[in-house]
Design a protein around this motif. Structure first.
Motif, PDB file in Angstrom:
ATOM      1  N   ALA A   1       2.220   5.686 -12.737  1.00 37.94           N
ATOM      2  CA  ALA A   1       3.687   5.689 -12.646  1.00 37.94           C
ATOM      3  C   ALA A   1       4.230   7.064 -12.256  1.00 37.94           C
ATOM      4  CB  ALA A   1       4.294   5.236 -13.971  1.00 37.94           C
ATOM      5  N   GLN A   2       3.487   8.122 -12.621  1.00 36.49           N
ATOM      6  CA  GLN A   2       3.942   9.493 -12.327  1.00 36.49           C
ATOM      7  C   GLN A   2       3.456  10.005 -10.971  1.00 36.49           C
ATOM      8  OE1 GLN A   2       2.176  11.484 -15.633  1.00 36.49           O
ATOM      9  NE2 GLN A   2       3.571  10.576 -17.134  1.00 36.49           N
ATOM     10  N   ALA A   3       2.521   9.294 -10.372  1.00 32.04           N
ATOM     11  CA  ALA A   3       1.842   9.807  -9.183  1.00 32.04           C
ATOM     12  C   ALA A   3       2.754   9.836  -7.960  1.00 32.04           C
ATOM     13  CB  ALA A   3       0.614   8.958  -8.879  1.00 32.04           C
ATOM     14  N   THR A   4       2.483  10.806  -7.076  1.00 26.75           N
ATOM     15  CA  THR A   4       3.074  10.784  -5.735  1.00 26.75           C
ATOM     16  C   THR A   4       2.083  10.254  -4.712  1.00 26.75           C
ATOM     17  OG1 THR A   4       2.335  13.061  -5.345  1.00 26.75           O
ATOM     18  CG2 THR A   4       4.576  12.777  -6.200  1.00 26.75           C
ATOM     19  N   ASP A   5       0.766  10.357  -5.051  1.00 30.30           N
ATOM     20  CA  ASP A   5      -0.285  10.001  -4.091  1.00 30.30           C
ATOM     21  C   ASP A   5      -1.449   9.313  -4.797  1.00 30.30           C
ATOM     22  OD1 ASP A   5       1.103  12.614  -3.040  1.00 30.30           O
ATOM     23  OD2 ASP A   5       0.172  11.694  -1.268  1.00 30.30           O
ATOM     24  N   ILE A   6      -1.940   8.249  -4.161  1.00 27.41           N
ATOM     25  CA  ILE A   6      -3.115   7.534  -4.677  1.00 27.41           C
ATOM     26  C   ILE A   6      -4.233   7.663  -3.647  1.00 27.41           C
ATOM     27  CG2 ILE A   6      -4.056   5.324  -5.471  1.00 27.41           C
ATOM     28  CD1 ILE A   6      -1.746   6.207  -7.205  1.00 27.41           C
ATOM     29  N   VAL A   7      -5.390   8.117  -4.119  1.00 32.39           N
ATOM     30  CA  VAL A   7      -6.534   8.346  -3.239  1.00 32.39           C
ATOM     31  C   VAL A   7      -7.699   7.514  -3.757  1.00 32.39           C
ATOM     32  CG1 VAL A   7      -8.220  10.107  -2.530  1.00 32.39           C
ATOM     33  CG2 VAL A   7      -5.776  10.682  -2.627  1.00 32.39           C
ATOM     34  N   GLY A   8      -8.427   6.833  -2.852  1.00 31.47           N
ATOM     35  CA  GLY A   8      -9.599   6.099  -3.326  1.00 31.47           C
ATOM     36  C   GLY A   8     -10.161   5.158  -2.285  1.00 31.47           C
ATOM     37  N   TYR A   9     -11.230   4.506  -2.668  1.00 26.37           N
ATOM     38  CA  TYR A   9     -11.903   3.500  -1.839  1.00 26.37           C
ATOM     39  C   TYR A   9     -10.923   2.345  -1.616  1.00 26.37           C
ATOM     40  CZ  TYR A   9     -15.624   0.041  -0.751  1.00 26.37           C
ATOM     41  OH  TYR A   9     -16.411  -0.927  -0.184  1.00 26.37           O
ATOM     42  N   ILE A  10     -10.934   1.790  -0.416  1.00 30.18           N
ATOM     43  CA  ILE A  10      -9.943   0.790   0.017  1.00 30.18           C
ATOM     44  C   ILE A  10      -9.629  -0.301  -1.034  1.00 30.18           C
ATOM     45  CG2 ILE A  10      -9.444  -0.990   1.769  1.00 30.18           C
ATOM     46  CD1 ILE A  10     -11.314   0.794   3.681  1.00 30.18           C
ATOM     47  N   PRO A  11     -10.645  -1.007  -1.565  1.00 29.29           N
ATOM     48  CA  PRO A  11     -10.303  -2.109  -2.489  1.00 29.29           C
ATOM     49  C   PRO A  11      -9.710  -1.632  -3.816  1.00 29.29           C
ATOM     50  CG  PRO A  11     -12.692  -1.854  -2.289  1.00 29.29           C
ATOM     51  CD  PRO A  11     -12.084  -0.975  -1.258  1.00 29.29           C
ATOM     52  N   TYR A  12      -9.972  -0.383  -4.204  1.00 31.52           N
ATOM     53  CA  TYR A  12      -9.388   0.115  -5.455  1.00 31.52           C
ATOM     54  C   TYR A  12      -7.940   0.540  -5.248  1.00 31.52           C
ATOM     55  CZ  TYR A  12     -14.424   0.328  -6.362  1.00 31.52           C
ATOM     56  OH  TYR A  12     -15.760   0.037  -6.446  1.00 31.52           O
ATOM     57  N   VAL A  13      -7.669   1.193  -4.119  1.00 34.11           N
ATOM     58  CA  VAL A  13      -6.280   1.567  -3.817  1.00 34.11           C
ATOM     59  C   VAL A  13      -5.421   0.305  -3.679  1.00 34.11           C
ATOM     60  CG1 VAL A  13      -4.760   2.672  -2.117  1.00 34.11           C
ATOM     61  CG2 VAL A  13      -6.916   3.775  -2.764  1.00 34.11           C
TER      62      VAL A  13
END
Lengths: 242, 242
Positions: free
Chosen positions: A27-39
């Motif tokens: 909820a606080q994030a500005t950016d989500i980084v990760g493997y395609i199915p997890y994002v």
């Protein structure tokens, strides 16, 4: 405003197994980084940038997350399961080596695949156990074989991650051979696929009955120890050794 | 109305690490069964009966939970951490052996102590690892020593539960001796006490510096493998073996 990186475990699949701590970080994030199915498991919202990337680029992804944090972003690196078990936390610390700038870092634990699987099966990990990644992308195959033999000698229950890939389907067949030799044909082995998702499928057979194609990359495999037994539809490992 | 038993993991301490699935089960329960300090973590409410019991009566507690469910109660057996890791799930299945009546049973996973500890330390379990209960209440001491030596030979990182009790303080001293002999004095060892509670304390030392009194029964101990290293304030085990 100073940036940070949180490496968060999303658990095995259902939102019911995502901790409040992870939910708050998302909820606080500005950016989500990760493997395609997890994002893809993170709900899009205004002000949130999603950065999905392909498999096998863990170190690049970790560097990218650190770079974003250095720019002041609040970055959540998402892993399936727990980030510390064959997932992104180690990659982040590798990427941190030699960097001058270190942002605030938090590792947020999650329900790792073997424990979600264990819960569906009964309690196959109820006594001493080990967790082995069967992928030989990052270690020599001989080391995997050595560990299997020593773990069998120690009579550990064993949880296997990444049992079988399209790139090396023969590896898991070899694993089953070694286990049959070391543990005998009657040892129980559990295949837990996509636990907590609509594709969930769990089955237990003996090593004599086990076939390589019972596992794929969405399967966690759990081998019982010498005392592991069935009671009704459940499989459990007794707490005590006489 | 038919009864059920859910064996639920409350995680290491903070409510922030309790899954929504466990929270929902607690909200539906008529009865909570468990070890005194774990039952104390469940908020009392009208219509909810709390049944705290002492340590080392796991099998009696499990039978009691099954009896309550047979009477139509909705019972949550609470464990700290994950119920399948050195906790109540195995005891429940042991208690189920030979019973004619089997209520609906669900095991609800939680954040186990070693993964909460690992997250605070960095990623010490980022490669193959094992989990060993150092209590010899339920198994012979010789088996613990055998497993330590084989795990060292396999170069597993190791997580130790129940490292040290008042009843047998000498056991953990012996464990440290064996590990120094098998892994050398420079191997990193992490002591994580009461993670996620106000009493949290985490430290990492070498095996040469490790002392038995660094652990108590609220501590999980994590030993690195031969590649485990520090980066800044963090400790991690690289994903790859060259």
């Amino acid at each position: 405003m100073s940036g940070w990186v949180a490496v968060a475990g999303l658990g095995p699949g259902t939102d019911d197994l995502v901790t409040p701590e992870v939910r708050a970080a998302l909820a606080q994030a500005t950016d989500i980084v990760g493997y395609i199915p997890y994002v893809a498991r993170v709900a899009p919202r205004a002000g949130l940038a999603l950065h999905p990337s392909d498999n096998r680029v863990e170190l690049d992804r970790a560097r990218f997350a650190l770079d974003l944090a250095a720019e002041g972003k609040r970055v959540v690196v998402v892993s399936s399961g727990d980030p510390g078990v064959f997932a992104m936390a180690s990659a982040l610390f590798e990427a941190l080596e030699g960097r001058e700038d270190a942002p605030e870092i938090r590792i947020l634990p999650g329900i790792t695949a073997m424990l979600a699987a264990s819960a569906r099966i009964g309690a196959p990990l109820g006594h001493d156990f080990c967790a082995i990644n069967l992928s030989d992308n990052l270690k020599p195959w001989a080391l995997i074989e050595k560990r299997l033999r020593l773990a069998a000698e120690a009579d550990f229950a064993m949880a296997f991650y990444n049992p079988r890939s399209k790139a090396r389907p023969e590896g898991f067949a070899r694993v089953l051979e070694i286990l049959r030799e070391a543990c005998g044909p009657d040892r129980l082995i559990c295949f837990a696929r996509a636990v907590s998702t609509p594709d969930e499928a769990v089955r237990t057979v003996t090593l004599a009955e086990a076939r390589p194609e019972m596992a794929d990359m969405r399967t966690v495999v759990i081998l019982g120890n010498s005392a592991t037994r069935r009671v009704g539809p459940w499989v459990y490992t007794p707490r005590s050794v006489p």
